[in-house]
Scaffold this active site. Structure first.
Site, PDB file in Angstrom:
ATOM      1  N   HIS A 139      -6.748   2.398  -0.565  1.00  0.00           N
ATOM      2  CA  HIS A 139      -7.362   3.135  -1.670  1.00  0.00           C
ATOM      3  C   HIS A 139      -6.905   2.597  -3.026  1.00  0.00           C
ATOM      4  O   HIS A 139      -5.944   1.822  -3.134  1.00  0.00           O
ATOM      5  CB  HIS A 139      -7.053   4.635  -1.568  1.00  0.00           C
ATOM      6  CG  HIS A 139      -5.614   4.998  -1.774  1.00  0.00           C
ATOM      7  ND1 HIS A 139      -5.070   5.251  -3.023  1.00  0.00           N
ATOM      8  CD2 HIS A 139      -4.597   5.162  -0.886  1.00  0.00           C
ATOM      9  CE1 HIS A 139      -3.790   5.550  -2.886  1.00  0.00           C
ATOM     10  NE2 HIS A 139      -3.470   5.499  -1.606  1.00  0.00           N
ATOM     11  N   CYS A 171       0.332   3.910   2.400  1.00  0.00           N
ATOM     12  CA  CYS A 171      -1.022   3.426   2.171  1.00  0.00           C
ATOM     13  C   CYS A 171      -0.999   1.993   1.657  1.00  0.00           C
ATOM     14  O   CYS A 171       0.035   1.457   1.264  1.00  0.00           O
ATOM     15  CB  CYS A 171      -1.738   4.320   1.162  1.00  0.00           C
ATOM     16  SG  CYS A 171      -2.078   5.991   1.774  1.00  0.00           S
TER      17      CYS A 171
END
Length: 360
Positions: A288, A306
């Site tokens: 992301h 992430c």
């Protein structure tokens, strides 16, 4: 002395049974004569069962599946070689399961035009534990075009997944048929229904995220088309190692550490809205946008697990990658993604995968 012509003899397959399999046709046959009519009726509902009479009148075969736990009355009329009519009646009772297991397909049968990446795993999940795993696998058929080998692996007592030795070929069509109705899955649990689905695999998109270089290569059909600076999980919250598969994508998503048990005021707790997010595991790993960490992208790993990208790169990644596409993570202190976590299936060697089949 003249011989006497024989009378018709009518038989009903399953007649008098109390555990007839509902997938097995009811067959009415005659010797020394021909059938003139056969009526099979559900004793409770009153509806008749469709069937086909053979051209020579020697047999009648039901043409539809029967119901579980049902009683069917059979009335067969025939004329013998002796020219005399005869009528035979009988009763067929189908098996009553202790429970019926519904087979949910993974992914769900897609809408028209929906395609998947080369890492897409297909599978079947039941709402009851399965004790006869071999019976399940024998009832499942996977066809691929172009043909590719593959095999089943039991993730747990309710779930099994299917994959080939390596990623699917781009452009593959996969057809899954789960012919489970009438199948004894062990312990008196029977398949509730048949299911089927067809999946289309699109171009190969594989992202290779390297924790040492803090760079991620974008590989399209085997060719590197771009390289993006990244920041992956720090030592305290490392990104899992190995192949990940995208299972969901959202233009924005709320990321909350409470979802995996780290809630305020615990150290490391967080709740934030992130953009251009694609899920690669069920324990909170996404690819992301993170505009606050652009300075670290390409130089250090500081995320909670992430893979962080700049806004521009995140939007480019979001436009190119979708369900079933692959993100391979290397040079991370994190352990391999567990096989049960989303699609950790590719972590296993082909030999280990084959060992997870009941038919191996």
């Amino acid at each position: 002395m003249a011989s006497v012509a024989p009378a018709a003899q009518v038989s009903i397959a399953g007649g008098g049974s109390t555990d007839f399999n509902p997938r097995t046709p009811i067959v009415v046959a005659v010797t020394d004569g021909r059938l003139t009519s056969v009526t099979v009726t559900n004793a409770v509902k009153g509806n008749t069962v469709t069937g086909t009479l053979s051209a020579d009148g020697s047999s009648w075969t039901s043409a539809e599946e029967l119901g579980y736990g049902s009683t069917y009355t059979v009335v067969a009329d025939a004329v013998g070689v002796d020219g005399k009519p005869t009528e035979q009646k009988g009763t067929v009772k189908t098996v009553t399961p202790a429970a019926q297991a519904y087979p949910a397909l993974t992914p769900a049968p897609p809408a028209a035009g929906v395609t998947f990446g080369v890492g897409q795993i297909i599978g079947v999940s039941f709402d009851h534990n399965i004790t006869d795993r071999a019976a399940v696998e024998k009832a499942l058929t996977v066809r691929t075009n172009p043909p590719q080998p593959g095999g089943w692996y039991w993730i747990d007592a309710k779930t099994l997944h299917y994959r080939p030795p390596v990623y699917w070929r781009a452009g593959t069509t996969i057809t899954l048929e789960a012919n489970l109705y009438g199948v004894d899955l062990g312990g008196g649990v029977y398949g509730q229904t048949d299911r089927s689905a067809t999946y289309q695999i699109h171009d190969s998109w594989v992202a290779k995220a390297d924790g040492n270089s803090e760079q991620m290569q974008i590989v399209h059909n085997g060719v590197v088309t771009a390289t993006m600076p990244i920041s992956i999980g720090k030592d305290a919250t490392p990104t899992h190692a190995g192949p990940h598969v995208i299972t969901d994508k959202q233009q924005q998503v709320v990321m909350d550490s409470c979802t995996y048990g780290v809630c305020p005021p615990a150290p490391g707790a967080y709740r934030s809205t992130e953009y251009w997010a694609e899920r690669i595991s069920n324990d909170g790993e996404f690819v992301h946008e993170n505009p606050n960490m652009v300075g670290e992208q390409g130089s250090s790993n500081v995320s909670h697990g992430c893979i962080n990208l700049s806004p521009q790169n995140a939007q480019a990644f979001f436009a190119q990658f979708g369900l079933g596409d692959v993100v391979e993570v290397t040079n991370t202190p994190g352990p391999p993604l567990p096989v049960w976590d989303a699609y950790g299936d590719w972590e296993l060697s082909w030999a280990d995968w084959q060992a997870g089949s009941a038919l191996h």
